[in-house]
Structures are given as structure tokens and as C-alpha cells.
Design a protein around this motif. Sequence first.
Motif, PDB file in Angstrom:
ATOM      1  N   GLY A 167       0.804  -1.214   0.000  1.00 43.93           N
ATOM      2  CA  GLY A 167       0.000   0.000   0.000  1.00 43.93           C
ATOM      3  C   GLY A 167       0.836   1.263   0.000  1.00 43.93           C
ATOM      4  N   GLU A 168       0.156   2.391  -0.217  1.00 46.52           N
ATOM      5  CA  GLU A 168       0.805   3.703  -0.220  1.00 46.52           C
ATOM      6  C   GLU A 168       0.135   4.578   0.831  1.00 46.52           C
ATOM      7  N   PHE A 169       0.917   5.007   1.811  1.00 48.62           N
ATOM      8  CA  PHE A 169       0.381   5.792   2.920  1.00 48.62           C
ATOM      9  C   PHE A 169       1.208   7.039   3.195  1.00 48.62           C
ATOM     10  N   HIS A 170       2.100   7.412   2.265  1.00 50.64           N
ATOM     11  CA  HIS A 170       3.045   8.486   2.565  1.00 50.64           C
ATOM     12  C   HIS A 170       2.396   9.870   2.560  1.00 50.64           C
ATOM     13  N   TRP A 171       1.400  10.110   1.701  1.00 51.91           N
ATOM     14  CA  TRP A 171       0.713  11.409   1.679  1.00 51.91           C
ATOM     15  C   TRP A 171      -0.697  11.317   2.236  1.00 51.91           C
ATOM     16  N   PHE A 172      -1.405  10.242   1.851  1.00 49.93           N
ATOM     17  CA  PHE A 172      -2.786  10.050   2.275  1.00 49.93           C
ATOM     18  C   PHE A 172      -2.981   8.593   2.677  1.00 49.93           C
ATOM     19  N   ALA A 173      -3.945   8.364   3.544  1.00 52.02           N
ATOM     20  CA  ALA A 173      -4.311   7.008   3.929  1.00 52.02           C
ATOM     21  C   ALA A 173      -5.830   6.890   3.909  1.00 52.02           C
ATOM     22  N   GLU A 174      -6.316   5.767   3.422  1.00 55.35           N
ATOM     23  CA  GLU A 174      -7.754   5.545   3.361  1.00 55.35           C
ATOM     24  C   GLU A 174      -8.260   5.007   4.699  1.00 55.35           C
ATOM     25  N   SER A 175      -9.414   5.516   5.103  1.00 52.57           N
ATOM     26  CA  SER A 175     -10.065   5.027   6.320  1.00 52.57           C
ATOM     27  C   SER A 175     -11.550   4.826   6.032  1.00 52.57           C
TER      28      SER A 175
END
Length: 222
Positions: A167-175
Motif C-alpha cells: 500500500g501507499e500511505f506516505h501522503w494520504f491514507a484511506e479510512s
Amino acid sequence: MSLLIIAHLSSPFAGDAPMLDGILEFEMAQRQGLADKIRRDKRCPPVGEIHIPMLRHFIGGWNVPCCSSPIYGPIVNDRHEHIAKRLGCEYADELAPESRNVVAIGNSTFKSYRLPLRIRSVKRIAWLGEGHRRPVLKLLRSVHSIGKKRSVGYGRVAEWTGENVDGEFHWFAESESGRVLMRPLPFGNWLPPGLLGARRDFGGVVPPYWHPDRATDIIVPA
């Protein structure tokens, strides 16, 4: 490659945890002999001139590192302590008369102070980013402490670890409630609508974050 970088701390740390890309750029600047040249009263090097093993992407005219803000592990204790300094004058009368001089204690080297400092006890601080694990950890080997007042023992790092994650969480993260902001970014209509955990501010989005040349309108995690 998505990374999870963790600093395992052996002492409480003071102030706020730094941005990982800022740590990496400072370490690389030291190796290139540029660290002493980066000062508030001088022009800052162009963004990206000091290479770090972390990806960057353009947003709002800035080439921003793909790295989140620090993520704190469970905080055991959150308190304030005081850092103080005072010139001891108790034995001044033991000096020879010709050595008894007027010393300014309101400014300069011998200025007295007693400043409050936020201290937090936490075992781990983590960052999520996009980069190469081995070069990142190699740079971090020489980073033995983080935060403020490291010279008096705060923020000691016992070990740096890193692992690849999905996954990609460096700028945004889904919740479940929506998209969450993970780091400071330039403010503008290029941002996704309805960002959670965000507030307007003025500051830097690329290292060195403290330099006036980096200041702009930004949005930061609340």
C-alpha cells in the motif's frame, strides 16, 4: 517500494519528532560537506539538489518527498520539564581582584534561562514512505538521537529498523470515514476534497523545513 521505518527509543524524547526526509537530507548534506552552508541568512539549495533515497513527486509546485509525518507509538507519559542554565557566581569573591569582570547574563554566552520543554515517553516512532530500505537504513546508522536537547540525553535511538509494506500511505491514507492527510502538503485545489485530520498552516513542505525560503501556505495533519 513502500517502507515502514521505525526508531526504537531508549529514552524519552523532547519536543516534536522530526520528519524522516529531513533527517535523511541533513545526513546526506553532512556527507557532501553542505550542512554548515545551510543557514537562515543564506539562500537555501534548490529542492532535490541534495539527493536522498526517498521518492519525490510534484504537487503545488513543490517536489515533495514521499514520506509521512512521524507516527507515535503508545505514549506512556506526556509531561513538561524545564531546561535551565545559570552562571554560578557563588565563588566570585575567590577570584583575584584583577579577574573580577562584569559578565552579561541577560544575553550572549552566559544568558540565564529556564525554559519549559515537552517530554514524551514512547518506545517507537514510525514513518511510512516510498524509497529503498537499505540506503535509508545505512544513512540512519549515524543518527543516534532525535528531537530537541539531544545533548542532555533525550531522544536516544537504540535501533533503526525498516520493512517493506503493501500500500501507499506516505501522503494520504484511506479510512472508513474517508481519506486522511499523512504529512504537510502545499495548500490548493490540487488536494483531494474532504481530507480528514487536516488544518491550514504556514511553513515548509520540503526540508529544511525551518528555512524561510521553504515557507508557503500549507495544510498539515491536525
